[in-house]
Write an enzyme that holds these catalytic residues in place. Sequence first.
Site, PDB file in Angstrom:
ATOM      1  N   CYS A  52     -31.563  -0.810  25.604  1.00  0.00           N
ATOM      2  CA  CYS A  52     -32.875  -0.195  25.336  1.00  0.00           C
ATOM      3  C   CYS A  52     -32.808   1.307  25.573  1.00  0.00           C
ATOM      4  O   CYS A  52     -32.387   1.760  26.637  1.00  0.00           O
ATOM      5  CB  CYS A  52     -33.923  -0.825  26.254  1.00  0.00           C
ATOM      6  SG  CYS A  52     -35.476   0.085  26.284  1.00  0.00           S
ATOM      7  N   CYS A  55     -35.047   2.429  28.773  1.00  0.00           N
ATOM      8  CA  CYS A  55     -34.753   2.048  30.157  1.00  0.00           C
ATOM      9  C   CYS A  55     -34.068   3.206  30.901  1.00  0.00           C
ATOM     10  O   CYS A  55     -33.376   4.023  30.283  1.00  0.00           O
ATOM     11  CB  CYS A  55     -33.849   0.808  30.184  1.00  0.00           C
ATOM     12  SG  CYS A  55     -34.738  -0.765  29.971  1.00  0.00           S
ATOM     13  N   HIS A 123     -38.432  -2.816  31.843  1.00  0.00           N
ATOM     14  CA  HIS A 123     -38.422  -3.167  30.426  1.00  0.00           C
ATOM     15  C   HIS A 123     -39.387  -4.295  30.079  1.00  0.00           C
ATOM     16  O   HIS A 123     -39.947  -4.331  28.977  1.00  0.00           O
ATOM     17  CB  HIS A 123     -36.978  -3.579  30.057  1.00  0.00           C
ATOM     18  CG  HIS A 123     -36.760  -3.832  28.609  1.00  0.00           C
ATOM     19  ND1 HIS A 123     -36.633  -2.802  27.702  1.00  0.00           N
ATOM     20  CD2 HIS A 123     -36.636  -4.979  27.884  1.00  0.00           C
ATOM     21  CE1 HIS A 123     -36.422  -3.312  26.484  1.00  0.00           C
ATOM     22  NE2 HIS A 123     -36.428  -4.634  26.572  1.00  0.00           N
ATOM     23  N   ASN A 191     -48.607   1.697  20.138  1.00  0.00           N
ATOM     24  CA  ASN A 191     -48.449   0.533  19.272  1.00  0.00           C
ATOM     25  C   ASN A 191     -47.834  -0.550  20.121  1.00  0.00           C
ATOM     26  O   ASN A 191     -46.702  -0.400  20.571  1.00  0.00           O
ATOM     27  CB  ASN A 191     -47.522   0.837  18.092  1.00  0.00           C
ATOM     28  CG  ASN A 191     -48.144   1.798  17.109  1.00  0.00           C
ATOM     29  OD1 ASN A 191     -49.342   1.750  16.871  1.00  0.00           O
ATOM     30  ND2 ASN A 191     -47.332   2.669  16.537  1.00  0.00           N
ATOM     31  N   SER A 199     -41.375  -0.947  17.698  1.00  0.00           N
ATOM     32  CA  SER A 199     -39.983  -1.310  17.480  1.00  0.00           C
ATOM     33  C   SER A 199     -39.228  -1.523  18.789  1.00  0.00           C
ATOM     34  O   SER A 199     -38.047  -1.820  18.781  1.00  0.00           O
ATOM     35  CB  SER A 199     -39.292  -0.253  16.609  1.00  0.00           C
ATOM     36  OG  SER A 199     -39.488   1.027  17.142  1.00  0.00           O
ATOM     37  N   HIS A 202     -40.194  -2.184  25.387  1.00  0.00           N
ATOM     38  CA  HIS A 202     -40.313  -1.417  26.636  1.00  0.00           C
ATOM     39  C   HIS A 202     -41.672  -0.703  26.641  1.00  0.00           C
ATOM     40  O   HIS A 202     -42.011  -0.016  25.682  1.00  0.00           O
ATOM     41  CB  HIS A 202     -39.170  -0.398  26.737  1.00  0.00           C
ATOM     42  CG  HIS A 202     -39.046   0.174  28.110  1.00  0.00           C
ATOM     43  ND1 HIS A 202     -37.939  -0.025  28.909  1.00  0.00           N
ATOM     44  CD2 HIS A 202     -39.915   0.913  28.840  1.00  0.00           C
ATOM     45  CE1 HIS A 202     -38.131   0.592  30.065  1.00  0.00           C
ATOM     46  NE2 HIS A 202     -39.327   1.161  30.041  1.00  0.00           N
ATOM     47  N   HIS A 204     -44.457   1.642  26.434  1.00  0.00           N
ATOM     48  CA  HIS A 204     -44.484   3.085  26.173  1.00  0.00           C
ATOM     49  C   HIS A 204     -45.600   3.443  25.206  1.00  0.00           C
ATOM     50  O   HIS A 204     -46.141   2.577  24.522  1.00  0.00           O
ATOM     51  CB  HIS A 204     -43.143   3.551  25.583  1.00  0.00           C
ATOM     52  CG  HIS A 204     -42.914   3.113  24.165  1.00  0.00           C
ATOM     53  ND1 HIS A 204     -42.615   1.807  23.809  1.00  0.00           N
ATOM     54  CD2 HIS A 204     -42.966   3.787  22.993  1.00  0.00           C
ATOM     55  CE1 HIS A 204     -42.466   1.717  22.502  1.00  0.00           C
ATOM     56  NE2 HIS A 204     -42.683   2.905  21.962  1.00  0.00           N
ATOM     57  N   GLN A 206     -47.021   6.977  22.600  1.00  0.00           N
ATOM     58  CA  GLN A 206     -46.579   8.185  21.923  1.00  0.00           C
ATOM     59  C   GLN A 206     -47.672   9.243  21.988  1.00  0.00           C
ATOM     60  O   GLN A 206     -48.849   8.931  22.124  1.00  0.00           O
ATOM     61  CB  GLN A 206     -46.246   7.890  20.470  1.00  0.00           C
ATOM     62  CG  GLN A 206     -45.138   6.867  20.306  1.00  0.00           C
ATOM     63  CD  GLN A 206     -44.598   6.851  18.873  1.00  0.00           C
ATOM     64  OE1 GLN A 206     -44.249   7.876  18.305  1.00  0.00           O
ATOM     65  NE2 GLN A 206     -44.564   5.675  18.297  1.00  0.00           N
TER      66      GLN A 206
HETATM   67  O1  LIG Z   1     -42.836   5.727  15.955  1.00  0.00           O
HETATM   68  P1  LIG Z   1     -42.467   4.278  15.894  1.00  0.00           P
HETATM   69  O2  LIG Z   1     -42.998   3.468  17.049  1.00  0.00           O
HETATM   70  O3  LIG Z   1     -41.022   4.047  15.645  1.00  0.00           O
HETATM   71  O4  LIG Z   1     -43.217   3.749  14.571  1.00  0.00           O
HETATM   72  C1  LIG Z   1     -44.465   3.126  14.528  1.00  0.00           C
HETATM   73  O5  LIG Z   1     -45.552   4.019  14.800  1.00  0.00           O
HETATM   74  C2  LIG Z   1     -45.728   5.100  13.899  1.00  0.00           C
HETATM   75  C3  LIG Z   1     -46.991   5.842  14.286  1.00  0.00           C
HETATM   76  O6  LIG Z   1     -48.137   5.003  14.231  1.00  0.00           O
HETATM   77  C4  LIG Z   1     -45.802   4.618  12.454  1.00  0.00           C
HETATM   78  O7  LIG Z   1     -45.757   5.744  11.597  1.00  0.00           O
HETATM   79  C5  LIG Z   1     -44.646   3.686  12.105  1.00  0.00           C
HETATM   80  O8  LIG Z   1     -44.824   3.156  10.816  1.00  0.00           O
HETATM   81  C6  LIG Z   1     -44.605   2.549  13.133  1.00  0.00           C
HETATM   82  O9  LIG Z   1     -43.557   1.658  12.855  1.00  0.00           O
END
Ligand SMILES: O=P(O)(O)O[C@H]1O[C@H](CO)[C@@H](O)[C@H](O)[C@H]1O
Lengths: 389, 389
Positions: A52, A55, A123, A191, A199, A202, A204, A206
């Site tokens: 990961c 981590c 994780h 997300n 994806s 873990h 987190h 953004q």
């Molecule tokens: O940035 P990540 O987690 O790889 O990607 C995820 O969030 C982003 C922001 O909402 C999107 O644009 C991506 O399509 C989604 O897969």
Amino acid sequence: MPDKILDDISHRRYNPLRGSWLLVSPHRTKRPWQGQQEGPGINKLPEYDPTCYLCPRNPRAQGESNPDYKETFVFVNDYSAVKEVQQDYEPEPDPSSDDLSSLLLRAEGVKGKCFVLTFSPKHHLTLADMAAKDTLPAIETWTRIYATHLAPTNPLADVAAKLALMRTETPPESSVPAPIQQLRYMQIFENKGAAMGCSNPHPHCQIWTTSTLPEEPAAEAVQMAQYRAEHGGRHLLQDYVKLEMEKRERIVYQNASFLVVCPWWAVWPFEVMIIAKRHVRALVDLTEQERLYFAEAIQEVTRRYDNLFETSFPYSSGIHQAPLDGTNEEIENSYFHMHFYPPLLRSATVRKFLVGYELMAEPQRDITPEQAAARLRDCGGELYRKKLP
Amino acid sequence: MPDKILDDISHRRYNPLRGSWLLVSPHRTKRPWQGQQEGPGINKLPEYDPTCYLCPRNPRAQGESNPDYKETFVFVNDYSAVKEVQQDYEPEPDPSSDDLSSLLLRAEGVKGKCFVLTFSPKHHLTLADMAAKDTLPAIETWTRIYATHLAPTNPLADVAAKLALMRTETPPESSVPAPIQQLRYMQIFENKGAAMGCSNPHPHCQIWTTSTLPEEPAAEAVQMAQYRAEHGGRHLLQDYVKLEMEKRERIVYQNASFLVVCPWWAVWPFEVMIIAKRHVRALVDLTEQERLYFAEAIQEVTRRYDNLFETSFPYSSGIHQAPLDGTNEEIENSYFHMHFYPPLLRSATVRKFLVGYELMAEPQRDITPEQAAARLRDCGGELYRKKLP
Ligand SMILES: O=P(O)(O)O[C@H]1O[C@H](CO)[C@@H](O)[C@H](O)[C@H]1O
Ligand SMILES: O=P(O)(O)O[C@H]1O[C@H](CO)[C@@H](O)[C@H](O)[C@H]1O
């Protein structure tokens, strides 16, 4: 008394915060489902995963290694959607097609910076597993990054300068370099779960900062400004909090500082909003005590979500607050709140798809927000996983 | 010459048809993907499935049986999101909370009717598998249902009355009962594939008619009206067609009557629009020859989609056209077009998620529409499945 009839008939509801409508079809939940099912969700993640990139101590995409962090860790996204440094964009004047290009092919360059922030070194945890106080380092880091990026002319910059958390020594894992140019807006979002495009499990979130004000906060700003102008300076969301506390039909949870409701205009089946009870413009306005109440509200939402279908509930969440740069009026009109958009509808595997009609015509929901709120109210209590043998 | 720099830098593009912006990050496609993967898609469906409620002769949810239809078959959705008959909604005046309820808890009743229309009796086909001429019965049925629902005061009602296809005898499988009240808008859309919430692979679309004008066509109507008012009565989409035919950078396919482009402002990775080359207000304006060209355009889009990643490509599609009821000006401002929103990004299994940032802040895309158009241009030719041994 609610308008009971809205439990039975198809109707539209108005979202005063965005200025848009959605279709509600309460009778439609009886529809059988033979379509795509979500996976049951991985339950047995290890506390540490050597593969990961989030981590502690592990290498990341560009070769750097993560520190051996103990609480949170923030870094610039290795695949940022926007960058601090790039060529400027000046559209080429195109004399050949009179002025159609400038009318119909409009673009503008966007600069900015994207961060990734882990909630924990572990994780296998999610916000639902963590005690409210253990998410405080993340909330403090959000606040610190927001503060670092404020325009010097923003009235919130003075507030930020006096913040207690800004004065304590910041561990290197939760500090970020000062921005090299003034940016306009900071979007903090998470997300969670594969169904919401995450994806890496873990825990987190953004943080994307941009030189432009994005569509959603811009639309909300227009609505909030108009409401204030038309209603003697009152804030739309403050009036909404007052009304929901009187009605008591859509409340999921509340504490001294925050109200959690399934908003009247919710699109996603179990959508909720965390709304500050007093007028808070941005993270830096929160007192230490309020940050803890905010952490508690997040904890209550995520735990109830998991309890609802006894699964690790997917969602996208995001904070709307004052822009980093803007007029004094814009800052003053801002009202701190957090949205949660979760896709699950009927069980851990059956989700609501916002597709054909929703994309082409208008968002559509099945269960009413009042029904959703009642169910979320009823599933507080200990996290279901902790009760399993 | 395109602005080459837009292939490299993050930028925003403006969608003049909706009046909104989106973020484009062309460098972001290099991002590795460890998240959710789509299933490979069922390839071996039978021509007839005894458990499918859309196959000829089979029973449906409410007990009725489908006729032994040969081309298309239309029926009222057994789980309609809106209904023709329901109680009227009159919000209860609520004196207790001054007027906050009427400001913040606004709703209106919606009546309407939802239809399901199969494209073929054969369970295993998709539009991509069918010859253009074999989709004509579906296009004629769309036209007929649209015509049947037009307000008598709508200038299009006269056009509809003269339509050749209205005079031929309609097979019972493609006729619908006359509406019992005047409705405002008809949304024709298809959800194709499990990834787009489709719960039955039998080729079909839906038609939802409502007493209200939904958000998306309403937003487009505002933009189109404003453009006409500001540009000497010219239609936004007609100018756009002209411009794209000059630029030749985003064209996927064209015939005498329709242009297929990845629009400048596309949000979904391989989003396309089919746009009428002349000013067509609605389905009933199309001549017999134009209906065939429209069928061909749909065939070209769906076949190219399948060829792109050699998979049965998921998408949601929908037609925007004149409202069923509206002012003469509203009808005249309408401009016939069809949107396709497909989620796949990099392969048959890796899709683009429009989640956290997109929901909270602003739609974001990775590859540019110009790159997408070039790839779709290059994958015409026979359907890949037909070439397999
Ligand atoms: O940035 P990540 O987690 O790889 O990607 C995820 O969030 C982003 C922001 O909402 C999107 O644009 C991506 O399509 C989604 O897969
Ligand atoms: O009507 P269906 O195909 O059962 O359902 C599908 O399309 C509808 C209209 O876009 C959506 O509301 C549903 O969420 C989706 O699953």
